[in-house]
Design an enzyme around this catalytic site. Structure first.
Site, PDB file in Angstrom:
ATOM      1  N   VAL A   1     -44.121  -8.615  -7.637  1.00 49.98           N
ATOM      2  CA  VAL A   1     -44.156  -9.466  -8.698  1.00 49.98           C
ATOM      3  C   VAL A   1     -44.887 -10.403  -8.809  1.00 49.98           C
ATOM      4  O   VAL A   1     -45.373 -11.134 -10.001  1.00 49.98           O
ATOM      5  CB  VAL A   1     -42.713  -9.396  -9.762  1.00 49.98           C
ATOM      6  CG1 VAL A   1     -42.169  -8.319  -9.930  1.00 49.98           C
ATOM      7  CG2 VAL A   1     -41.934 -10.587  -8.853  1.00 49.98           C
ATOM      8  N   TYR A  60     -34.545 -22.410  -7.013  1.00 55.40           N
ATOM      9  CA  TYR A  60     -33.899 -21.198  -7.594  1.00 55.40           C
ATOM     10  C   TYR A  60     -33.315 -21.559  -8.889  1.00 55.40           C
ATOM     11  O   TYR A  60     -33.501 -20.759 -10.060  1.00 55.40           O
ATOM     12  CB  TYR A  60     -32.854 -20.912  -6.538  1.00 55.40           C
ATOM     13  CG  TYR A  60     -32.121 -19.544  -7.145  1.00 55.40           C
ATOM     14  CD1 TYR A  60     -32.706 -18.451  -6.779  1.00 55.40           C
ATOM     15  CD2 TYR A  60     -30.865 -19.700  -7.893  1.00 55.40           C
ATOM     16  CE1 TYR A  60     -32.060 -17.142  -7.116  1.00 55.40           C
ATOM     17  CE2 TYR A  60     -30.082 -18.470  -8.139  1.00 55.40           C
ATOM     18  CZ  TYR A  60     -30.677 -17.234  -7.636  1.00 55.40           C
ATOM     19  OH  TYR A  60     -30.069 -15.938  -8.209  1.00 55.40           O
ATOM     20  N   ARG A  86     -32.561  -2.064  -4.451  1.00 59.92           N
ATOM     21  CA  ARG A  86     -31.337  -2.396  -3.931  1.00 59.92           C
ATOM     22  C   ARG A  86     -30.563  -3.352  -4.687  1.00 59.92           C
ATOM     23  O   ARG A  86     -30.964  -3.785  -5.725  1.00 59.92           O
ATOM     24  CB  ARG A  86     -31.722  -2.877  -2.612  1.00 59.92           C
ATOM     25  CG  ARG A  86     -32.426  -4.166  -2.498  1.00 59.92           C
ATOM     26  CD  ARG A  86     -32.684  -4.285  -0.628  1.00 59.92           C
ATOM     27  NE  ARG A  86     -34.028  -5.414  -0.637  1.00 59.92           N
ATOM     28  CZ  ARG A  86     -33.419  -6.723  -0.467  1.00 59.92           C
ATOM     29  NH1 ARG A  86     -32.371  -7.100  -0.476  1.00 59.92           N
ATOM     30  NH2 ARG A  86     -34.555  -7.711  -0.253  1.00 59.92           N
ATOM     31  N   ARG A 118     -41.209  -3.314  -2.508  1.00 56.16           N
ATOM     32  CA  ARG A 118     -42.199  -4.000  -1.905  1.00 56.16           C
ATOM     33  C   ARG A 118     -42.594  -3.239  -0.716  1.00 56.16           C
ATOM     34  O   ARG A 118     -43.082  -3.601   0.356  1.00 56.16           O
ATOM     35  CB  ARG A 118     -41.955  -5.407  -1.554  1.00 56.16           C
ATOM     36  CG  ARG A 118     -42.021  -6.275  -2.884  1.00 56.16           C
ATOM     37  CD  ARG A 118     -41.711  -7.725  -2.833  1.00 56.16           C
ATOM     38  NE  ARG A 118     -40.584  -7.919  -2.018  1.00 56.16           N
ATOM     39  CZ  ARG A 118     -40.018  -8.944  -1.760  1.00 56.16           C
ATOM     40  NH1 ARG A 118     -40.807 -10.163  -1.716  1.00 56.16           N
ATOM     41  NH2 ARG A 118     -38.961  -9.239  -0.889  1.00 56.16           N
TER      42      ARG A 118
HETATM   43  P1  NDP Z   1     -31.065  -8.688  -3.239  1.00 55.56           P
HETATM   44  O1  NDP Z   1     -31.683  -9.685  -2.225  1.00 55.56           O
HETATM   45  O2  NDP Z   1     -29.987  -7.757  -2.842  1.00 55.56           O
HETATM   46  O3  NDP Z   1     -32.506  -7.839  -3.827  1.00 55.56           O
HETATM   47  C1  NDP Z   1     -33.555  -8.541  -4.287  1.00 55.56           C
HETATM   48  C2  NDP Z   1     -34.353  -7.415  -5.002  1.00 55.56           C
HETATM   49  O4  NDP Z   1     -35.438  -8.426  -5.619  1.00 55.56           O
HETATM   50  C3  NDP Z   1     -34.943  -6.502  -4.013  1.00 55.56           C
HETATM   51  O5  NDP Z   1     -35.055  -5.325  -4.703  1.00 55.56           O
HETATM   52  C4  NDP Z   1     -36.145  -7.239  -3.697  1.00 55.56           C
HETATM   53  O6  NDP Z   1     -37.334  -6.338  -3.198  1.00 55.56           O
HETATM   54  C5  NDP Z   1     -36.847  -7.738  -5.146  1.00 55.56           C
HETATM   55  N1  NDP Z   1     -37.664  -8.793  -4.858  1.00 55.56           N
HETATM   56  C6  NDP Z   1     -37.826 -10.121  -4.304  1.00 55.56           C
HETATM   57  N2  NDP Z   1     -38.906 -10.803  -4.266  1.00 55.56           N
HETATM   58  C7  NDP Z   1     -39.816  -9.936  -4.956  1.00 55.56           C
HETATM   59  C8  NDP Z   1     -41.138  -9.775  -5.432  1.00 55.56           C
HETATM   60  N3  NDP Z   1     -41.936 -11.073  -5.063  1.00 55.56           N
HETATM   61  N4  NDP Z   1     -41.463  -8.969  -5.928  1.00 55.56           N
HETATM   62  C9  NDP Z   1     -41.071  -7.707  -6.055  1.00 55.56           C
HETATM   63  N5  NDP Z   1     -39.512  -7.846  -5.831  1.00 55.56           N
HETATM   64  C10 NDP Z   1     -38.966  -8.598  -5.192  1.00 55.56           C
HETATM   65  O7  NDP Z   1     -30.622  -9.719  -4.515  1.00 55.56           O
HETATM   66  P2  NDP Z   1     -29.500  -9.162  -5.452  1.00 55.56           P
HETATM   67  O8  NDP Z   1     -29.614  -7.963  -6.032  1.00 55.56           O
HETATM   68  O9  NDP Z   1     -28.287 -10.110  -5.295  1.00 55.56           O
HETATM   69  O10 NDP Z   1     -30.147  -9.904  -6.711  1.00 55.56           O
HETATM   70  C11 NDP Z   1     -30.959  -9.317  -7.875  1.00 55.56           C
HETATM   71  C12 NDP Z   1     -31.174 -10.564  -8.843  1.00 55.56           C
HETATM   72  O11 NDP Z   1     -29.904 -11.031  -9.500  1.00 55.56           O
HETATM   73  C13 NDP Z   1     -32.070 -11.396  -8.579  1.00 55.56           C
HETATM   74  O12 NDP Z   1     -32.734 -12.139  -9.587  1.00 55.56           O
HETATM   75  C14 NDP Z   1     -30.934 -12.673  -8.282  1.00 55.56           C
HETATM   76  O13 NDP Z   1     -31.292 -14.122  -8.481  1.00 55.56           O
HETATM   77  C15 NDP Z   1     -29.869 -12.507  -9.072  1.00 55.56           C
HETATM   78  N6  NDP Z   1     -28.614 -12.917  -8.978  1.00 55.56           N
HETATM   79  C16 NDP Z   1     -27.849 -12.419  -7.989  1.00 55.56           C
HETATM   80  C17 NDP Z   1     -26.468 -13.073  -7.798  1.00 55.56           C
HETATM   81  C18 NDP Z   1     -25.845 -12.632  -6.658  1.00 55.56           C
HETATM   82  O14 NDP Z   1     -24.608 -13.192  -6.559  1.00 55.56           O
HETATM   83  N7  NDP Z   1     -26.276 -11.911  -5.623  1.00 55.56           N
HETATM   84  C19 NDP Z   1     -26.161 -14.045  -8.797  1.00 55.56           C
HETATM   85  C20 NDP Z   1     -26.928 -14.170  -9.637  1.00 55.56           C
HETATM   86  C21 NDP Z   1     -28.135 -13.822 -10.079  1.00 55.56           C
HETATM   87  P3  NDP Z   1     -37.424  -5.981  -1.662  1.00 55.56           P
HETATM   88  O15 NDP Z   1     -36.315  -4.800  -1.383  1.00 55.56           O
HETATM   89  O16 NDP Z   1     -38.614  -5.262  -1.812  1.00 55.56           O
HETATM   90  O17 NDP Z   1     -37.237  -6.901  -0.808  1.00 55.56           O
END
Ligand code: NDP
Length: 234
Positions: free
Chosen positions: A49, A140, A12, A34
């Site tokens: 992870v 973070y 997602r 997950r």
């Molecule tokens: P979302 O919250 O929409 O999605 C997070 C994703 O990370 C999900 O697929 C979730 O899996 C997965 N995830 C979280 N924790 C774990 C874990 N322990 N093990 C495996 N999978 C995990 O986040 P975004 O799409 O917004 O963010 C994606 C990346 O981009 C992140 O690293 C975020 O920090 C970074 N980012 C986002 C920004 C933003 O404005 N949105 C800005 C800058 C960076 P599950 O579906 O199973 O929960």
């Protein structure tokens, strides 16, 4: 030639946009989730992870289906925001474990195969706040800053084997992660962004596509901002 690509957290948000961009380009794409599953057009592998055994099992599944991972996008991430004085040690270590140690775990696992193939691309998804800092995000921002040191060290260790390691640092992207912000906070953030808008997840995916390409073979240890100018100068 179709490459074996793995995007953590590719079920997602930004990760899904990244995965779809690779799939549209003809690559063999796997994404981790997950337990919620993955879209039907992508190979979903279950993996948290924070757990090295689950990572190993997920990689084995991807290797069996698509061959060794040639392009790794470490995108999985989470936040748990609060001010420093209210932040428990557990809140700090939990976020660092998922965002930074998780990236270390998947990078270590992926580079084994890349070393054998003498080719690989490691792309870590950081954030503009890893460079600027962010009130309420000590955990973070520290985890996202750590990814820069991780990528640059991998770039130095593995550069001679045709393996590059780079960081993409997005600004604000409209996903479930940013949906938690109040309307007031969103307005404050947008006022700081020269582009005057959020990024689309596809704009982040485009930078990742470039770093994974053959044309980017001489780009390593770089931090590519996709932030509408928010972090300029860092
Ligand atoms: P979302 O919250 O929409 O999605 C997070 C994703 O990370 C999900 O697929 C979730 O899996 C997965 N995830 C979280 N924790 C774990 C874990 N322990 N093990 C495996 N999978 C995990 O986040 P975004 O799409 O917004 O963010 C994606 C990346 O981009 C992140 O690293 C975020 O920090 C970074 N980012 C986002 C920004 C933003 O404005 N949105 C800005 C800058 C960076 P599950 O579906 O199973 O929960």
């Amino acid at each position: 030639m179709a490459r074996s690509v793995l995007v953590t957290g590719g079920n997602r948000g930004i990760g899904l946009a990244i995965a779809r961009a690779f799939a549209e380009a003809g690559d063999k794409v796997a994404v981790t989730h997950r337990g919620s599953g993955a879209p039907a057009d992508l190979l979903g592998v279950r993996c948290d992870v924070t757990d090295a055994d689950q990572i190993d099992a997920a990689f084995a599944e991807v290797e069996a289906a698509h061959g060794p991972v040639e392009v790794l996008v470490s995108n999985a991430g989470m936040n748990d925001d609060t001010l420093l004085l209210r932040m428990s040690e557990d809140q700090f270590t939990k976020v660092v474990d998922a965002n930074l140690t998780g990236a270390y775990r998947v990078t270590k696992r992926a580079t084994k195969g890349m070393l054998r193939a003498r080719w690989g691309r490691v792309i870590l998804i950081s954030s503009v706040v890893g460079l600027t800092g962010s009130a309420g995000q000590v955990n973070y921002a520290a985890s996202k800053a750590g990814l820069v040191g991780l990528a640059r060290s991998v770039a130095r260790e593995l550069g001679s084997r045709n393996i590059t390691a780079n960081v993409v640092a997005p600004g604000f992207v409209d996903t479930e992660m940013t949906a938690q912000l109040s309307a007031e906070r969103k307005k404050e953030i947008l006022a700081q962004v020269p582009a005057g808008r959020y990024a689309s997840a596809d704009e982040v995916a485009a930078a990742v596509q470039f770093l994974a390409s053959d044309q980017a073979g001489y780009v390593t240890g770089a931090v590519i901002p996709v932030d509408g100018g928010l972090g300029m100068g860092h």
